[in-house]
Motif scaffolding. Structure first.
Motif, mmCIF file in Angstrom:
data_model
loop_
_atom_site.group_PDB
_atom_site.id
_atom_site.type_symbol
_atom_site.label_atom_id
_atom_site.label_comp_id
_atom_site.label_asym_id
_atom_site.label_seq_id
_atom_site.Cartn_x
_atom_site.Cartn_y
_atom_site.Cartn_z
ATOM 1 N N VAL A 329 0.864 -1.180 0.000
ATOM 2 C CA VAL A 329 0.000 0.000 0.000
ATOM 3 C C VAL A 329 0.898 1.226 0.000
ATOM 4 O O VAL A 329 1.868 1.296 0.761
ATOM 5 N N LYS A 330 0.595 2.186 -0.892
ATOM 6 C CA LYS A 330 1.510 3.325 -1.042
ATOM 7 C C LYS A 330 0.766 4.566 -1.506
ATOM 8 O O LYS A 330 -0.365 4.507 -1.990
ATOM 9 N N ASN A 331 1.450 5.685 -1.362
ATOM 10 C CA ASN A 331 1.002 6.959 -1.913
ATOM 11 C C ASN A 331 2.089 7.524 -2.815
ATOM 12 O O ASN A 331 3.278 7.441 -2.498
ATOM 13 N N ILE A 332 1.673 8.110 -3.930
ATOM 14 C CA ILE A 332 2.571 8.843 -4.820
ATOM 15 C C ILE A 332 2.123 10.298 -4.814
ATOM 16 O O ILE A 332 0.948 10.590 -5.048
ATOM 17 N N CYS A 333 3.054 11.199 -4.525
ATOM 18 C CA CYS A 333 2.720 12.623 -4.410
ATOM 19 C C CYS A 333 3.583 13.427 -5.381
ATOM 20 O O CYS A 333 4.802 13.259 -5.427
ATOM 21 N N SER A 334 2.953 14.306 -6.131
ATOM 22 C CA SER A 334 3.647 15.172 -7.085
ATOM 23 C C SER A 334 4.134 16.437 -6.402
ATOM 24 O O SER A 334 3.355 17.152 -5.770
ATOM 25 N N ALA A 338 1.765 19.679 -5.306
ATOM 26 C CA ALA A 338 1.807 20.175 -3.932
ATOM 27 C C ALA A 338 2.112 21.663 -3.908
ATOM 28 O O ALA A 338 1.504 22.431 -3.143
ATOM 29 N N PHE A 339 3.072 22.081 -4.754
ATOM 30 C CA PHE A 339 3.426 23.505 -4.790
ATOM 31 C C PHE A 339 2.273 24.343 -5.336
ATOM 32 O O PHE A 339 1.980 25.430 -4.815
ATOM 33 N N GLU A 340 1.609 23.852 -6.353
ATOM 34 C CA GLU A 340 0.502 24.613 -6.933
ATOM 35 C C GLU A 340 -0.614 24.840 -5.908
ATOM 36 O O GLU A 340 -1.208 25.912 -5.849
ATOM 37 N N GLU A 341 -0.849 23.830 -5.072
ATOM 38 C CA GLU A 341 -1.947 23.936 -4.106
ATOM 39 C C GLU A 341 -1.581 24.753 -2.879
ATOM 40 O O GLU A 341 -2.388 25.546 -2.392
ATOM 41 N N GLN A 345 6.821 22.131 -1.360
ATOM 42 C CA GLN A 345 7.182 20.911 -2.073
ATOM 43 C C GLN A 345 6.563 19.678 -1.412
ATOM 44 O O GLN A 345 6.002 19.737 -0.313
ATOM 45 N N GLY A 346 6.676 18.551 -2.127
ATOM 46 C CA GLY A 346 5.951 17.355 -1.744
ATOM 47 C C GLY A 346 6.330 16.756 -0.409
ATOM 48 O O GLY A 346 5.489 16.133 0.249
ATOM 49 N N VAL A 347 7.590 16.886 0.023
ATOM 50 C CA VAL A 347 7.976 16.311 1.311
ATOM 51 C C VAL A 347 7.252 17.023 2.445
ATOM 52 O O VAL A 347 6.772 16.392 3.401
ATOM 53 N N SER A 348 7.134 18.339 2.351
ATOM 54 C CA SER A 348 6.350 19.077 3.344
ATOM 55 C C SER A 348 4.880 18.699 3.256
ATOM 56 O O SER A 348 4.188 18.560 4.273
ATOM 57 N N TYR A 349 4.403 18.529 2.029
ATOM 58 C CA TYR A 349 2.985 18.219 1.813
ATOM 59 C C TYR A 349 2.624 16.867 2.427
ATOM 60 O O TYR A 349 1.591 16.737 3.095
ATOM 61 N N THR A 350 3.485 15.863 2.211
ATOM 62 C CA THR A 350 3.166 14.528 2.712
ATOM 63 C C THR A 350 3.203 14.443 4.236
ATOM 64 O O THR A 350 2.656 13.500 4.817
#
Length: 405
Positions: A329-334, A338-341, A345-350
Motif C-alpha cells: 500500500v503506497k502513496n505517490i505525491c507530485s 503540492a506547490f501549486e496547491e 514541495q511534496g515532502v512538506s505536503y506529505t
C-alpha cells in the motif's frame, strides 16, 4: 467547530495550516480558528498571507519560544485552543507537552522527541507522559506525519482488513524529486542529517539489530520514479509498531538517497560539519551542524524548483485464512501539484496533510482517549478515507511474493 494553535512556521506547518483553512473556507469543519506561532513571527505572517490569498481565510499569528514552558503556557491560556499542533523541532516536544499539561489541552505532533546533544530517537521520553496526560483527562497523539504516521496507519489498516497475522513490514520512503541544488535537504537540515548519519536499527525476532549508517543498500523500482538505491535506516515508527503490533517478526525502514547527496554528506562528515557537540569559534561555542543548517537552503524555499514525485509505502507479508500473501500500500505525491496547491514541495505536503487529518480526527471526536497514543492505536479507516479526500490518495496491490532481500 474548534480553535487550534499551531507551533512552528516551516514547510510542514505551512501545508497543515493551508489544509485546515481549506476546511474552514468550505465550512466542513472541524476547524473554526487558527493561530500560528513561531520564534520568527515574520515566517508566520508570510504563511498567513499565502493562506488568505489562496483560501480567503484569515489566521492569527504570534511570536513564541517553544522551549519556554511558562511562555508557551501563557500563549495557550491566551488563545484557548482545543488542540495544540506541534510542528516545531523534535527537541521542543517535551516543553510543549509540559505546557499542554499545565493548561489541560490536547496535543499532537509529527515526530518523536530527541535530545539536542545526542542523535537518539526514542518514544520513551514521551511515553513517560502517559499517566500525567491520563490523569489530566487530555490526549497526546504522537507522530501524525507520513513516516511516522501514514505508514503506521497503512500497517494497522492492512492488519484490520487483509491479514489475520502480519509477519514482516518494510517501509519504503522514496523522494524522486529534483530541486536543482548541489546539496539541500527536503526538511530541516539539522534533523535530516542527524537521522541519516545515526546507526541503522531494525526489529527482528524480538530484538534490535544495529548496523552502521548507510551500510545496507538495495535497489527498488518505484512507480512514478524509477529504480532507486535505498538504504536501511532507523525510524521511530519501528519502535511503536513493534510495541503495539507485537506479532510482527521483522520491521525495516528504507530511504532513498542519490549518489551526489551521499558524496556531499561524506565530505561534510569528514571535515566535522555534521558534529552535534560544541566547538570553540572566535571565543564562543557553536554547534557545527547548526552552523551548516544556517548556510544550507531553507527547505521551505525549495517548492518552486522541485520537480518529480515522492513514493512512500508499506510492504507487508503475512497470513489470511491460512494463505500467505504480500501486499503493498503506497502513496505517490507530485511535488509540482503540492506547490501549486499550497506553495510547498511534496515532502512538506506529505507530512503537513497527515498533521491536519490527525488534528481533524481528534477535534471531530473520531479519535478520543486520555493519555499518550501512537497512530496505530486508533481505527485506521477514517484516516485512510481522509487521505483520499485531501490530496494523498493511496493504492493497494498484491505482490507475487515477499521481498527477496
Amino acid at each position: 467547530m474548534s480553535k487550534v494553535l499551531v507551533i512552528g512556521a516551516g514547510g510542514v506547518s505551512s501545508v497543515a495550516v493551508h489544509k485546515m483553512a481549506q476546511l474552514i473556507a468550505a465550512e466542513t469543519g472541524p476547524f473554526s480558528e487558527i493561530t500560528l506561532a513561531s520564534r520568527t513571527v515574520s515566517k508566520c505572517e508570510a504563511i498567513a498571507e499565502s493562506v488568505k490569498a489562496r483560501t480567503g481565510v484569515a489566521i492569527e499569528t504570534a511570536q513564541i519560544d517553544a522551549d519556554d514552558v511558562p511562555a508557551m503556557t501563557a500563549l495557550i491560556e491566551q488563545v484557548q485552543p482545543a488542540l495544540v499542533v506541534n510542528l516545531a523541532l523534535p527537541y521542543q516536544d517535551l516543553p510543549i507537552m509540559d505546557a499542554c499539561l499545565a493548561t489541560s489541552t490536547d496535543y499532537l505532533d509529527t515526530a518523536n522527541y530527541e535530545p539536542r546533544d545526542e542523535a537518539k530517537f526514542e518514544y520513551r521520553w514521551q511515553w513517560d507522559y502517559q499517566d500525567r496526560f491520563k490523569d489530566a483527562g487530555i490526549m497526546a497523539l504522537l507522530g501524525s506525519g507520513f513516516d511516522p504516521g501514514v505508514t503506521s496507519i497503512f500497517t494497522s489498516w492492512l492488519k484490520k482488513h487483509h491479514f489475520d497475522r502480519i509477519d514482516t513490514v518494510d517501509i519504503l520512503d522514496c523522494n524522486g524529486g529534483d530541486h536543482g541544488q548541489h546539496f539541500a535537504t527536503n526538511f530541516n537540515p539539522e534533523i535530516n542529517i542527524r537521522e541519516v548519519t545515526a546507526p541503522a536499527r531494525h526489529w527482528e525476532n524480538g530484538d534490535w539489530v544495529e548496523t552502521p549508517a548507510l551500510s545496507h543498500k538495495q535497489e527498488f523500482d518505484f512507480e512514478a520514479v524509477g529504480p532507486k538505491n535505498m538504504y536501511l535506516m532507523y525510524h521511530e515508527e519501528i519502535e511503536s509498531l513493534k510495541t503495539h503490533i507485537p506479532e510482527i517478526k521483522r520491521i525495516r525502514f528504507w530511504m532513498t538517497f542519490g549518489d551526489a547527496y551521499l558524496t556531499h554528506l561524506e565530505v561534510l562528515q569528514n571535515v566535522g560539519m555534521t558534529r552535534i557537540d560544541p566547538v570553540m569559534y572566535e571565543g564562543r561555542e557553536i554547534i557545527p551542524l547548526q552552523f551548516l543548517k544556517a548556510v544550507l537552503p531553507e527547505p521551505a524555499s525549495l517548492g518552486e524548483t522541485t520537480k518529480g514525485n515522492t513514493n512512500i509505502g508499506v510492504i507487508a507479508t503475512g497470513e489470511k485464512d491460512g494463505v500467505q500473501k504480500t501486499l503493498y500500500v503506497k502513496n505517490i505525491c507530485s511535488h509540482e501539484a503540492a506547490f501549486e496547491e499550497t506553495g510547498n514541495q511534496g515532502v512538506s505536503y506529505t507530512t503537513g496533510v497527515p498533521a491536519m487529518i490527525g488534528s481533524a480526527l481528534i477535534l471531530s471526536g473520531n479519535w478520543t482517549g486520555d493519555g499518550v497514543f501512537n497512530m496505530e492505536e486508533f481505527d485506521p479507516d477514517p484516516f485512510m478515507d481522509m487521505l483520499n479526500e485531501h490530496g494523498l490518495p493511496w493504492t493497494l496491490e498484491e505482490l507475487d511474493g515477499p521481498l527477496e532481500f
